[in-house]
Scaffold this active site. Sequence first.
Site, mmCIF file in Angstrom:
data_model
loop_
_atom_site.group_PDB
_atom_site.id
_atom_site.type_symbol
_atom_site.label_atom_id
_atom_site.label_comp_id
_atom_site.label_asym_id
_atom_site.label_seq_id
_atom_site.Cartn_x
_atom_site.Cartn_y
_atom_site.Cartn_z
ATOM 1 C CG HIS A 48 -134.758 2.464 52.747
ATOM 2 N ND1 HIS A 48 -134.745 1.759 53.936
ATOM 3 C CD2 HIS A 48 -134.585 3.768 53.092
ATOM 4 C CE1 HIS A 48 -134.558 2.589 54.944
ATOM 5 N NE2 HIS A 48 -134.442 3.824 54.459
ATOM 6 C CG HIS B 22 -134.565 8.776 53.212
ATOM 7 N ND1 HIS B 22 -135.704 8.937 53.975
ATOM 8 C CD2 HIS B 22 -134.010 7.601 53.604
ATOM 9 C CE1 HIS B 22 -135.813 7.903 54.798
ATOM 10 N NE2 HIS B 22 -134.804 7.073 54.601
ATOM 11 C CG HIS C 37 -137.169 4.451 58.346
ATOM 12 N ND1 HIS C 37 -137.920 4.761 57.242
ATOM 13 C CD2 HIS C 37 -135.884 4.733 58.006
ATOM 14 C CE1 HIS C 37 -137.113 5.211 56.291
ATOM 15 N NE2 HIS C 37 -135.870 5.211 56.728
ATOM 16 C CD GLU D 38 -131.762 3.689 60.726
ATOM 17 O OE1 GLU D 38 -132.810 4.343 60.900
ATOM 18 O OE2 GLU D 38 -130.814 4.107 60.026
HETATM 19 N N1 HPA Z 1 -133.421 6.578 59.312
HETATM 20 C C1 HPA Z 1 -134.332 7.439 59.740
HETATM 21 N N2 HPA Z 1 -134.606 8.579 59.111
HETATM 22 C C2 HPA Z 1 -133.955 8.866 57.994
HETATM 23 C C3 HPA Z 1 -133.000 8.019 57.499
HETATM 24 C C4 HPA Z 1 -132.726 6.804 58.183
HETATM 25 O O1 HPA Z 1 -131.879 5.962 57.809
HETATM 26 N N3 HPA Z 1 -132.527 8.609 56.376
HETATM 27 C C5 HPA Z 1 -133.202 9.758 56.199
HETATM 28 N N4 HPA Z 1 -134.063 9.934 57.183
HETATM 29 ZN ZN ZN Z 2 -134.091 5.471 55.590
#
Ligand code: HPA
Ligand code: ZN
Length: 343
Positions: free
Chosen positions: A22, A24, A202, A205
Amino acid sequence: MTSPTPTALAPLLRAMPKAELHIHIEGSLEPELIFALARRNGVALPHAGVEALRAAYAFTDLQSFLDIYYAGASVLLQEQDFFDMAWAYFERAAADNVVHAELFFDPQTHTERGVPMATVLNGLHRACLQAQSRLGISASLILCFLRHLSEEAALQTLEQALPWRHLFIGVGLDSSERGHPPEKFARVFARCRDLGLHLVAHAGEEGPPAYIESALDVLRVERIDHGVRCTESPALVQRLAAAQVPLTVCPLSNLKLRVVPSLADHNLKALLDAGLCATVNSDDPAYFGGYINENFVQIFSALPALTRQDAYTLARNSFKASFAPPAAKQAWMQRLDEVFAAA
Ligand code: HPA
Ligand code: ZN
């Protein structure tokens, strides 16, 4: 607030081989590289310099981060820019004993600015090849759809990427979670499934446990990115444990985006004790204060209940949860056993 005593496990946490699942890649863009690329490409930035930009990294939630993250990515224009960004990440990953990395990238952040899909993919892919040949890191790419945009836009992005289908192994779903449930992307994920792509999203979160459920039931994802809010639903925790659905947890991200008030309040130990296939990752390391080893060391320091056995389990889970071939997973797990036997 006093910082916790550094964990005695730090040397082992740093030395153990691990996979990062994970990350980006746009979130690995350090301020120094943002300004170097801005200069190279003649892009004007709203911040006066590196220090002023770093000072702006005071986030209150996911959206406050995303606004700055997308602005930072605006300096990426040429294939070499994408290569340089990913190569900088791989050098840091190698120093952290990452042996396998699955990189998220956000093509819509670039194609919306007129950067061709080929520019993005060729630059990132060339860095992945060099990571293997020069650093011995196995690396692959996962294309993420931006969930604040429409499903129609995601379908168009997929079509644009299909000529380079051989350069990415899967798709994911990122950006603003609240108000954009997984089911919004049911059709595009079904199409990706038909194409034989791996599927991740995702969920949980900032969004509720119900988003984790719909990511599994509607999108049929193989891993959940973050997923830390699952502990609000004991039934969901049981389901995730029984099916061994991997969660790619990102402690420093959760701290900086205020998903948890402090690392001492993080539920990583509870996730492991519940038998979940949790992993530790960096998410957007240039923005959240550390790469993967920093995430390991800080969460183990903040949660003294985490043991040497937990460290082993987390590293082993990272290989188990990866989309690498079984023989490669086996070889990395053997190296992991050797490192633990010697430590
Ligand atoms: N969450 C959602 N989108 C994202 C994240 C994240 O932690 N990091 C980069 N894009
Ligand atoms: Zn992320």
